[in-house]
Design an enzyme around this catalytic site. Structure first.
Site, PDB file in Angstrom:
ATOM      1  N   ASP A   1     -18.142  16.045 -13.229  1.00 52.83           N
ATOM      2  CA  ASP A   1     -19.272  15.034 -13.866  1.00 52.83           C
ATOM      3  C   ASP A   1     -19.495  14.209 -12.241  1.00 52.83           C
ATOM      4  OD1 ASP A   1     -17.075  13.824 -13.309  1.00 52.83           O
ATOM      5  OD2 ASP A   1     -16.799  12.305 -14.772  1.00 52.83           O
TER       6      ASP A   1
ATOM      7  N   LYS B   1     -11.662  19.083 -15.157  1.00 50.05           N
ATOM      8  CA  LYS B   1     -11.973  17.698 -15.705  1.00 50.05           C
ATOM      9  C   LYS B   1     -10.387  17.508 -16.108  1.00 50.05           C
ATOM     10  CE  LYS B   1     -14.011  14.397 -17.499  1.00 50.05           C
ATOM     11  NZ  LYS B   1     -14.781  13.245 -16.305  1.00 50.05           N
TER      12      LYS B   1
ATOM     13  N   ASP C   1     -27.148  26.368 -13.941  1.00 54.78           N
ATOM     14  CA  ASP C   1     -28.149  25.701 -13.831  1.00 54.78           C
ATOM     15  C   ASP C   1     -28.804  24.760 -12.687  1.00 54.78           C
ATOM     16  OD1 ASP C   1     -28.000  27.919 -15.971  1.00 54.78           O
ATOM     17  OD2 ASP C   1     -28.681  26.787 -17.549  1.00 54.78           O
TER      18      ASP C   1
ATOM     19  N   ASP D   1     -21.229  27.369 -15.640  1.00 53.84           N
ATOM     20  CA  ASP D   1     -22.567  27.876 -16.654  1.00 53.84           C
ATOM     21  C   ASP D   1     -23.240  26.636 -16.406  1.00 53.84           C
ATOM     22  OD1 ASP D   1     -24.777  29.123 -18.417  1.00 53.84           O
ATOM     23  OD2 ASP D   1     -23.744  28.318 -20.543  1.00 53.84           O
TER      24      ASP D   1
ATOM     25  N   TYR E   1     -15.341  28.773 -25.038  1.00 55.32           N
ATOM     26  CA  TYR E   1     -16.536  29.873 -25.204  1.00 55.32           C
ATOM     27  C   TYR E   1     -15.998  31.119 -26.265  1.00 55.32           C
ATOM     28  CZ  TYR E   1     -19.981  28.174 -22.089  1.00 55.32           C
ATOM     29  OH  TYR E   1     -20.768  27.077 -21.857  1.00 55.32           O
TER      30      TYR E   1
END
Length: 362
Positions: free
Chosen positions: A223, A191, A251, A247, A141
């Site tokens: 994942d 990752k 959610d 983030d 970001y």
């Protein structure tokens, strides 16, 4: 106790849910003898329309001169033009950076009255009590370069996922400290099989883990973790991860709690100690489709206010009173539409806030 709070309602349903927390603070002040000085600031789309920037300098300065920040949400379709030079959502990113809020804490605990309100089996969600510790001022970001351009072969874009050792170390140490104070289990999410920044992340987690022999450490690919979070959410205690991964995970985790409207968060400048400067906000967005309809769920914002009382003001008893009031309200069967099921009493934003306030006054 006199406390200064910057209040940033923002866009969409932000002002609606923030209004309930403002009423809550008044009740807390009356019950416990505190004086909360609230100052309103402008941020997000409304600031873009009025000043041409998403975070006016005056708003940032007001926040810096406050003891904590209570934040709603920013953004909406009106300001989502991909070609716009100024975006409403830039405001919260700039605010996090400007206030050095490097750590975002998002607790996910399933309220017993809502155990049948999620799409998952109650046997899967009944023991969920986890905490996502998200790095907040680095990564994808904020990394540079970040741009879009046109070439002879077409349009291209680039975003950069960049992390320094210092950025990783401070968030990972916070994750370990929090795990040590809870159930002593930490899952680091990365990752590392693809991304170089994740390989550095994993190396540093492994190195720091030697200082916390009492904490069980596991590494998980993002994942695989998203799958495990639904299959076996009760296995997790503290998850520490990068900005974008955190983030996404939180959610997803809202499904465990029944709704995005149930999850609070705290963005902190240091380890939560009872006197840590922070920004407190629900994890949901502006929900423009329900703006002005008095049906938004204010519980996430109310619980974020409880986190503020605990982490920034060292008012643990007051925070617990707020949390208990929410639980009692849910036990009595009151629900906003996002968590409503057949047989519940459906209420609106203001009524839900008032019900929680009534429990506090009792």
């Amino acid at each position: 106790m006199d406390l200064n709070i910057a209040v940033l309602p923002g866009d969409g349903i932000g002002p609606e849910v923030i209004a309930e927390s403002v009423k809550l603070l008044k009740v807390i002040g009356e019950n416990y003898g505190h004086s909360f000085q609230l100052r309103n600031g402008i941020i997000g789309g409304i600031a873009v329309d009025k000043f041409g920037v998403s975070l006016p300098k005056e708003t940032l300065e007001m926040c810096k001169n406050s003891d904590a920040v209570l934040f709603g949400a920013v953004g909406g379709p009106k300001w989502d033009d991909p070609q716009a030079k100024v975006r409403a959502t830039d405001g919260i990113l700039e605010l996090r950076k400007g206030l050095s809020l490097f750590a975002n804490l998002r607790p996910v605990k399933v309220a017993l009255p809502l155990i049948d309100s999620t799409p998952l089996k109650s046997s899967i969600v009944k023991d969920v009590d986890l905490l996502v510790v998200r790095e907040l001022t680095g990564g994808l970001y904020f990394g540079q370069p970040k741009k879009q351009w046109r070439t002879s072969s077409g349009r291209q874009a680039v975003d950069t996922m960049s992390y320094s050792e210092e950025e990783i170390e401070r968030i990972v140490r916070m994750g370990f400290e929090l795990a040590r104070s809870r159930f002593k289990k930490l899952t680091s999410v990365d990752k590392a099989n693809v991304l170089e920044s994740s390989r550095l992340w994993r190396q540093i987690v492994t190195e720091i883990s030697t200082s916390y022999p009492d904490v069980e450490v596991k590494h998980a690919y993002i994942d695989a973790c998203t799958m495990q979070l639904i299959q076996r959410p009760g296995d997790f205690d503290v998850l520490v991860t990068s900005n974008m991964f955190g983030d996404i995970l939180t959610d997803e985790a809202s499904v465990l709690a029944g709704s995005l409207g149930m999850l609070p968060s705290a963005s902190l400048a240091g380890l939560p100690s009872g006197q840590t400067f922070g920004l407190y906000e629900p994890i949901h967005g502006t929900a423009p489709d329900i703006e002005g309809k008095n049906i938004a769920n204010p519980i996430a914002t109310i619980l974020s206010t409880a986190m503020m009382l605990r982490y920034s003001f060292n008012l643990a008893s007051e925070a617990k009173a707020v949390e208990d009031a929410v639980e009692k309200t849910l036990l009595e069967g009151y629900r906003t539409p996002d968590i409503w099921t057949e047989g519940d009493e459906k209420v609106g934003t203001e009524e839900m806030g008032n019900l929680v306030m009534q429990k506090l006054k009792k």
